[in-house]
Enzyme design. Structure first.
Site, short mmCIF file in Angstrom:
data_model
loop_
_atom_site.label_atom_id
_atom_site.label_comp_id
_atom_site.label_asym_id
_atom_site.label_seq_id
_atom_site.Cartn_x
_atom_site.Cartn_y
_atom_site.Cartn_z
N ASP A 137 0.82 20.55 -81.77
CA ASP A 137 0.22 20.68 -80.44
C ASP A 137 -0.41 22.05 -80.20
O ASP A 137 -0.45 22.53 -79.06
CB ASP A 137 1.25 20.40 -79.32
CG ASP A 137 1.93 19.07 -79.49
OD1 ASP A 137 1.24 18.12 -79.89
OD2 ASP A 137 3.15 18.98 -79.24
N GLN B 241 0.23 17.70 -86.68
CA GLN B 241 1.54 18.36 -86.50
C GLN B 241 1.43 19.85 -86.87
O GLN B 241 0.37 20.42 -86.70
CB GLN B 241 2.65 17.67 -87.29
CG GLN B 241 3.02 16.28 -86.78
CD GLN B 241 2.15 15.17 -87.29
OE1 GLN B 241 1.86 15.10 -88.46
NE2 GLN B 241 1.74 14.28 -86.42
N GLY C 180 -1.71 13.47 -81.61
CA GLY C 180 -2.66 13.15 -80.55
C GLY C 180 -3.52 14.37 -80.34
O GLY C 180 -3.03 15.44 -80.09
N HIS C 181 -4.81 14.20 -80.54
CA HIS C 181 -5.73 15.32 -80.36
C HIS C 181 -6.58 15.08 -79.11
O HIS C 181 -7.21 14.03 -79.00
CB HIS C 181 -6.64 15.48 -81.58
CG HIS C 181 -5.91 16.01 -82.78
ND1 HIS C 181 -6.45 16.03 -84.02
CD2 HIS C 181 -4.69 16.57 -82.89
CE1 HIS C 181 -5.58 16.56 -84.87
NE2 HIS C 181 -4.50 16.89 -84.20
N LYS D 221 -5.29 21.97 -82.33
CA LYS D 221 -6.11 21.76 -83.54
C LYS D 221 -7.29 20.82 -83.25
O LYS D 221 -8.34 20.97 -83.84
CB LYS D 221 -5.26 21.16 -84.67
CG LYS D 221 -4.17 22.10 -85.15
CD LYS D 221 -3.34 21.49 -86.24
CE LYS D 221 -2.52 20.30 -85.79
NZ LYS D 221 -1.49 20.58 -84.77
P1 IMP Z 1 7.82 11.58 -86.03
O1 IMP Z 1 6.68 12.29 -86.68
O2 IMP Z 1 7.40 10.57 -85.00
O3 IMP Z 1 8.79 11.02 -87.05
O4 IMP Z 1 8.68 12.67 -85.18
C1 IMP Z 1 9.40 13.71 -85.83
C2 IMP Z 1 9.33 14.99 -85.01
O5 IMP Z 1 8.00 15.50 -85.05
C3 IMP Z 1 9.67 14.83 -83.54
O6 IMP Z 1 10.30 16.00 -83.07
C4 IMP Z 1 8.31 14.70 -82.87
O7 IMP Z 1 8.33 15.09 -81.52
C5 IMP Z 1 7.51 15.66 -83.72
N1 IMP Z 1 6.08 15.36 -83.75
C6 IMP Z 1 5.47 14.39 -84.45
N2 IMP Z 1 4.13 14.43 -84.24
C7 IMP Z 1 3.90 15.47 -83.44
C8 IMP Z 1 2.71 16.05 -82.92
O8 IMP Z 1 1.58 15.62 -83.17
N3 IMP Z 1 2.89 17.12 -82.11
C9 IMP Z 1 4.11 17.65 -81.85
N4 IMP Z 1 5.24 17.15 -82.33
C10 IMP Z 1 5.14 16.07 -83.13
#
Ligand code: IMP
Length: 427
Positions: free
Chosen positions: A13, A221, A40-41, A16
């Site tokens: 977040d 991420q 999510g962008h 990017k």
């Molecule tokens: P997952 O990727 O859904 O398995 O989540 C694993 C961890 O990564 C969790 O703490 C999510 O909140 C975090 N996470 C996954 N995608 C994002 C992102 O795009 N931004 C921020 N945190 C993320």
């Protein structure tokens, strides 16, 4: 020509999406290399806001080639909705390509993600519940279904794996939610929609590099959510770090010329896991409100805190950062005093390097430097010289502590609200 990886230097977040959109102006090809619709962008262009989860934000620039690479996991229904939304908004999809080798998120992956979270006995990761972890698990267990499998004439692999996985869900979790025939029918229904976009994208990116084009690799991420280098187990199931850009797009590591780390001017995190500089007070709330820190994908409020230079030094090391792009500097306006964590304290010992164990991180106490804030609104600033002295001082100290220069600064969501101190493709 130049190739650049844009990588999150924190817990995701970092902004990017906005920077990809900004840099796409000069890029010929934009490649997404890992993650899925957990990302999510948000991109603002022409006064309109677009939320993208899978398609690279370069699509909002006509004629840029956009690639969803082999390292990405794709939820077909989500991708279809995104393509429809873009099409209805008038954006051309003629230059979008999807890797044949990209893996698919299946309905049982989403269900497994929920079930596993519910069964972690108080040790939830706080996943986005989009099926990301189970989809990558199947990929590495060699039980994944790839785009090519969907497009096969008789879809044998799709049928076999779906049947086996549905049985597995029933036996292990007593979950009878999935009828294999229905799942296969649903997925084959997606196939025709994707066929025009599916390619050997490794070849496409290779040819672009050979032809001297500017290629931008867009990470999702961030470094601290990397399954190898992040705050394990509170991480995602892929490698957002820069080296994965090569694997996740199908090019060799020597193709990568530059790596830019994106960091907010402060820190945020969603989901569980330690966060040393977290602010659970009014200042944290101020940052959340001013920065509109609510997840693009899940809407969850983000945890907010001071900037952590230990994290940035670590991100600089594991990604090989050339420089930092600092976003949301405008959000800090109005805070009389700012803090940057320069090290951690553990029972009187100063720790300068990011630890491997989350239990250590949870015990560490941040060692802060205090810097003066500024009251001016920065959203109209268009050059470094127009920034108040205190804002320039903050960037300088951030760069010294991180050990890498600041090359880009963002003071708002719009493309024009970006100060390029170093030309993005020009180093
Ligand atoms: P997952 O990727 O859904 O398995 O989540 C694993 C961890 O990564 C969790 O703490 C999510 O909140 C975090 N996470 C996954 N995608 C994002 C992102 O795009 N931004 C921020 N945190 C993320």
């Amino acid at each position: 020509m130049s190739t650049v990886v844009l990588v999150g230097a924190q817990w995701g977040d970092e902004g990017k999406g906005k920077l990809t959109d900004y840099m796409a102006e000069e890029a010929d090809v934009v490649v997404r290399y890992q993650g899925g619709n957990n990302a999510g962008h948000t991109v603002v262009t022409g006064g309109r806001e677009f939320k993208l989860h899978l398609v690279p934000s370069g699509i909002l620039h006509p004629e840029k080639v956009c690639v969803i690479g082999n390292g990405v996991v794709i939820d077909p229904a989500v991708l279809r909705r995104e393509l429809e939304m873009l099409g209805e908004s008038g954006w051309s999809l003629a230059t979008l390509y999807i890797s044949e080798r990209a893996h698919l998120i299946m309905p049982y992956h989403r269900r497994l993600d929920e079930l596993e979270e519910e069964n972690r006995n108080g040790c939830c990761i706080g996943t986005t519940r989009r099926g990301i972890g189970p989809a990558y698990t199947d990929k590495y267990a060699r039980d994944g279904i790839r785009m090519v499998d969907l497009l096969e004439k008789d879809a044998q692999r799709l049928k076999k794996i779906v049947a086996r996985k549905c049985r597995f869900m029933e036996k292990l979790y007593d979950s009878r939610d999935f009828n294999p025939e229905e799942v296969v029918r649903e997925y084959l229904g997606h196939a025709a929609h994707f066929r025009p976009y599916v390619r050997d994208t490794s070849l496409l990116v290779y040819d672009a590099v050979q032809a001297g084009r500017n290629v931008l690799f867009e990470g999702a991420q961030g470094t601290l959510l990397d399954v190898d280098h992040g705050t394990y187990p509170y991480v995602t199931s892929s490698n957002p770090t820069a080296a994965a850009a090569a694997v996740g797009s199908g090019v060799g590591p020597r193709v990568i010329d530059h790596v830019i780390g994106v960091t907010k001017a402060y820190t945020t995190r969603v989901g569980e896991g330690p966060f040393p500089t977290e602010l659970e007070d009014g200042t944290g709330q101020c940052l959340r409100q001013a920065g509109r820190e609510f997840g693009t994908t899940t809407g969850r409020p983000r945890r907010c805190g001071w900037l952590d230079a230990v994290v940035l030094r670590y991100a600089a090391r594991v990604n090989g950062l050339d420089y930092l792009a600092v976003t949301k500097l405008d959000v800090l306006s109005g805070l009389p005093m700012l803090r940057i964590c320069r090290a951690y304290n553990s029972r009187g010992r100063e720790i300068r390097d990011f630890p491997s164990r989350v239990s250590d991180l949870a015990e560490y106490v941040p060692v802060y430097e205090e810097l003066p804030g500024w009251s001016e609104d920065l959203t109209g600033v268009r050059s470094l010289n127009e920034l108040p002295g205190a804002a320039r001082g903050y960037l300088e100290r951030l760069s010294e502590l991180a050990g890498v220069p600041v090359g880009l600064v963002s003071v708002g969501p719009g493309r024009e609200q970006t100060l390029a101190l170093i030309p993005p493709f020009g180093r």
